[in-house]
Design an enzyme around this catalytic site. Sequence first.
Site, PDB file in Angstrom:
ATOM      1  CB  SER A 293      -0.945  -0.041   1.207  1.00 50.53           C
ATOM      2  OG  SER A 293      -1.924   0.960   1.104  1.00 50.53           O
TER       3      SER A 293
ATOM      4  CE  LYS B  22     -15.250  13.282  -8.964  1.00 51.85           C
ATOM      5  NZ  LYS B  22     -15.958  14.489  -8.454  1.00 51.85           N
TER       6      LYS B  22
END
Length: 388
Positions: free
Chosen positions: A101, A141
């Site tokens: 991540s 987004k």
Amino acid sequence: MKKYYSVILIGSLLLLSVFVPNLFAKDLCTITINGVIGPPVAGFIKESIEKCSTKGGEALLILLDTPGGLDTSMRDIIKNIMDSSVPVIVYVYPPGARAASAGAIILLSSHIAAMAPGTNVGAAHPVTIGKEKVEKEVIKKAVQDAEAYARSIAMKKGRNVEWAAKAVRESSSITAKDALEKRVIDVMADNVDDLLAKIDGKTVDVRGTRVALKTKSAPRVDMEMPMKYRFLSYITDPNVAYILMMMGIYGILFEIYSPGAIFPGVIGGISIILALYAFQAIPISFAGLALIFLGVVFFILEVKIISHGLLGIAGVISIVIGSIMLIDLPSSILSISWKAILAVAIVSAIFIFGVLSYAVRAQLSKVKTGMEGLIGETGFARTAVFDK
């Protein structure tokens, strides 16, 4: 004579540099990051870069093992790495470690990216709170923004741009060997000594200036994480923050219903403040928080209204549901464990049906001391009583 002294001095320095190579070598600053990327870790890395730069270090070596963390903290770290006046080497180590991540993007942003065999990197898809249909556009987004950010980092550092985008978009994760072949990292090394030998002489761009690394003979200086950052890292763990919040609520409730106890109120106040600090760094659901406070209201009503325990049970259920919703990321490192929720539910039940009821009963009980305690009591006169 001065000329001969100069020759002798220069010759002596040359001999020292040959036989004592570390004499003129700059220090290699080393720090270890093992855990979730959050504000304390970002602050520690920033402080380490500044200290290494101030003391004129050769480079800062970050030994990284992380499951990921907060996007804001990751971006702060990357900004500090890119603005660093000393080269920053990120090494995923030891074997079995990962840069997942946020850790994957931090690895991409370093001046030298390295991994040990048996490690992996990737799975950088952003995770956001909110799974309702109305939030799908927001999530889309966020993914696009993270993908563009990863691309720009990889492009600037001359690394595999397509894989960087894939790590964000598709949560792609690869081994150290594959990362080296795909130009995600610069070197794969068995250990720190092997790494320093392999990158010795490499040239990196540090704020627009080409700098040749001299790491092979550089003395290593380990920089420990200061106590303040270790403490803040501990309390920003979601489970710890959650337990602190519940301790704070119960401590203040107990103080309200048993004035003068002092200790529960002090502990409760401190716990609430620490929990509020932690929740600034952890994305929480306000619906979950509202349910937890509704459960507390039910607890208060339980001791004011005769409900035969129904309000108390409703309070426990409300707190459990609110706890589950508080951080709605079941597959994330930021989620609250079921063990913590179960422990709080049991303590809540004990609190409302046990300790709190005793405190309220004591408050409402008849006074047994002083003149007020004599009212309504039966007495025997030992001498004659005359009514004047």
